[in-house]
Design an enzyme around this catalytic site. Structure first.
Site, PDB file in Angstrom:
ATOM      1  N   ARG A   1     -40.908 -52.453 -92.421  1.00  0.00           N
ATOM      2  CA  ARG A   1     -41.724 -52.226 -91.224  1.00  0.00           C
ATOM      3  C   ARG A   1     -40.928 -51.395 -90.222  1.00  0.00           C
ATOM      4  O   ARG A   1     -39.713 -51.531 -90.116  1.00  0.00           O
ATOM      5  CB  ARG A   1     -42.125 -53.556 -90.577  1.00  0.00           C
ATOM      6  CG  ARG A   1     -43.040 -54.412 -91.440  1.00  0.00           C
ATOM      7  CD  ARG A   1     -43.461 -55.675 -90.707  1.00  0.00           C
ATOM      8  NE  ARG A   1     -42.333 -56.336 -90.099  1.00  0.00           N
ATOM      9  CZ  ARG A   1     -42.305 -56.792 -88.840  1.00  0.00           C
ATOM     10  NH1 ARG A   1     -43.358 -56.646 -88.060  1.00  0.00           N
ATOM     11  NH2 ARG A   1     -41.246 -57.399 -88.359  1.00  0.00           N
TER      12      ARG A   1
ATOM     13  N   SER B   1     -32.445 -57.917 -94.312  1.00  0.00           N
ATOM     14  CA  SER B   1     -32.371 -59.325 -94.707  1.00  0.00           C
ATOM     15  C   SER B   1     -31.932 -59.489 -96.164  1.00  0.00           C
ATOM     16  O   SER B   1     -32.640 -60.058 -97.001  1.00  0.00           O
ATOM     17  CB  SER B   1     -33.716 -60.006 -94.449  1.00  0.00           C
ATOM     18  OG  SER B   1     -33.996 -59.995 -93.075  1.00  0.00           O
TER      19      SER B   1
ATOM     20  N   ASP C   1     -32.825 -61.516 -89.999  1.00  0.00           N
ATOM     21  CA  ASP C   1     -34.051 -61.953 -89.319  1.00  0.00           C
ATOM     22  C   ASP C   1     -33.811 -63.105 -88.345  1.00  0.00           C
ATOM     23  O   ASP C   1     -34.452 -63.180 -87.285  1.00  0.00           O
ATOM     24  CB  ASP C   1     -35.141 -62.318 -90.329  1.00  0.00           C
ATOM     25  CG  ASP C   1     -34.651 -63.248 -91.438  1.00  0.00           C
ATOM     26  OD1 ASP C   1     -33.480 -63.668 -91.400  1.00  0.00           O
ATOM     27  OD2 ASP C   1     -35.439 -63.530 -92.357  1.00  0.00           O
TER      28      ASP C   1
END
Length: 482
Positions: free
Chosen positions: A86, A155, A208
């Site tokens: 994203r 991550s 994250d």
């Protein structure tokens, strides 16, 4: 007929015995939870004292300050954590909580790229990032005159070297790019951005959980820790520099640093473990690893339920013949478990629907459906209560549980309890009501009614994205730490 009924009752008693034994083994009285709290705090100390000194990795993040709320400007975030990535653009207004609606774009990573080369992967990401930046909000180019600041959430297991750099330890989550292992991931991205003529630098490299803490602290400066309860689980928190013994003489002038605990690997002899947990662990892709995660995270709760049900169906005829789909590992996903557990209809209609639609087991008697709800309850309650103990373990380590910390030597009456906020993200907590309620209940039991009101759990949305952009703003005018 009489003989068949007797045999049927005997088998049903056997099934009830399996459930009763499970309930006993999964019991989490407050005394046991407090032992887990103490074990967590001790392991945290050990992990901070030396590398490899604890099951908890207690990784340095080099994030030595958190967003203050005064950040202004437009910042970008890139969130890479699996088969999708994203890109976000966040506008900050300079006043706490004044984040304008972020612009978000998501893109899939084709399967062949996930197994190709680091150059292919990062060229794909850099191209998408450049298009996103060039479009701006009104189609105008936004980075002509100044260099863009990027928060990079990556991550995967990374050995952090500074606030903006780290080396990939190993590939996970479907990523199999051999030439990336032991490479500097920020360098890979910045080289790709350079090839695409994108004027941008990575200001921070985080995972994250750290992003969630940053966003929580931006909204509420009393936020001291962040926990993710989703498919997996992890936690991070703010630690004083003088408590990080393994890096004495290193780095910061800011008095503290965010520590990435990697708490999924926590283990204690006080865990209410069962033979099902042992079997689940031995058949997993990481035997003798991630013990805490296997007891409390979304990925494994359904698998524990499946294994118990499979034994019940083999020892009795609760489903007639043993259903074939009950032998499929990880077929029970958390949305199924929560929907069955929280079915409050008298006939347990939702339980019947899930059994028929997802497991191809039709016409399950009501008493068996009730048994399944009880089974979901036992497994979920244990998970939520252990999760609460983990949170209190962090608070104990930093002296926020009302005891003054395990090395404080003070009595409870000496301690003035400060308001303490823990940021929480993840669908296991946000979408599974019973998990959330059991966690809160245990938190109150462990802390007691004098201390518990001072501890607030706050749901945070999109820490990995917005939190990374906030950290980019925090570090935008500073040279890279390390």
């Amino acid at each position: 007929m009489v003989g068949r009924r007797v045999r049927s009752r005997r088998k049903w008693r056997r099934v009830l015995g399996v459930l009763a034994e499970l309930e006993e083994r999964c019991a989490t009285p407050v005394g046991k939870l407090k032992q887990v709290v103490d074990a967590m705090a001790v392991e945290m100390h050990a992990g901070l004292a030396s590398e490899g000194g604890s099951k908890l990795k207690m990784l340095l993040t080099f994030v030595d300050r958190l967003p203050s709320g005064s950040e202004k400007g437009t910042y970008y975030a890139l969130d890479v954590g699996g088969t999708n990535f994203r890109i976000l653009r966040v506008q900050l207004g300079g006043q706490r909580s004044s984040i304008l609606e972020p612009h978000v774009e998501q893109q899939a990573v084709p399967a062949h790229v996930m197994t190709s080369t680091s150059e292919n992967l990062f060229d794909l990401i850099a191209s998408a990032l450049k298009e996103f930046v060039d479009r701006g909000e009104d189609g105008s180019k936004t980075l002509v005159s100044r260099r863009g600041e990027l928060g990079f959430t990556f991550s995967f297991p990374v050995k952090q070297r500074s606030v903006s750099s780290g080396i990939l330890i190993k590939c996970t989550k479907g990523l199999h790019i051999e030439d990336m292992v032991r490479r500097e991931v920020t360098e890979c991205l910045e080289q790709a951005m350079s090839r695409k003529r994108l004027n941008m630098r990575v200001a921070v490299l985080v995972n994250d959980t750290v992003g969630t803490l940053a966003l929580g602290h931006y909204h509420d400066e009393d936020t001291v820790a962040a926990v993710i309860f989703g498919t997996g689980t992890n936690a991070c928190y703010w630690e004083r520099t003088d408590a990080i013994i393994k890096c004495q003489g290193l780095l910061t002038t800011f008095g503290g640093m965010v520590i990435n605990m990697e708490w999924g690997n926590f283990w204690s002899s006080h865990f209410p473990s069962t033979s099902y947990d042992t079997d689940l662990d031995s058949h997993s892709s990481s035997p003798n690893d991630q013990g805490f995660e296997k007891m409390i995270s979304g990925m494994y709760l359904g698998e524990a339920v499946r294994r118990v049900l499979l034994r019940m169906s083999r020892e009795s005829d609760i489903f007639g013949t043993v259903p074939s789909r009950l032998s499929v590992p990880f077929i029970f996903r958390i949305p199924m478990i929560s929907a069955m557990h929280e079915d409050d209809s008298p006939e347990l209609i939702e339980v019947a629907r899930i059994l028929e639609d997802d497991l191809e087991i039709p016409d399950v008697p009501l008493k068996v459906r009730k048994l399944i709800v009880k089974l979901c309850n036992v497994v979920t309650r244990r998970a939520a209560r252990l999760a609460a103990a983990g949170i209190v373990g962090i608070l104990k380590k930093i002296g926020r549980d009302g005891s003054g910390g395990i090395t404080g030597g003070r009595t409870r009456s000496d301690v003035k309890m400060r308001r303490t906020v823990v940021a929480i993200e993840g669908s296991l907590y946000t979408s599974y009501t019973m998990f959330r309620e059991y966690l809160h209940e245990a938190l109150w039991e462990i802390l007691g009614e004098d201390i518990a009101p001072h501890v607030i759990l706050k749901v945070i949305e999109d820490g990995p994205g917005i939190g990374a952009a906030l950290l980019a703003a925090t570090y935008s005018k500073d040279s890279v730490c390390g």
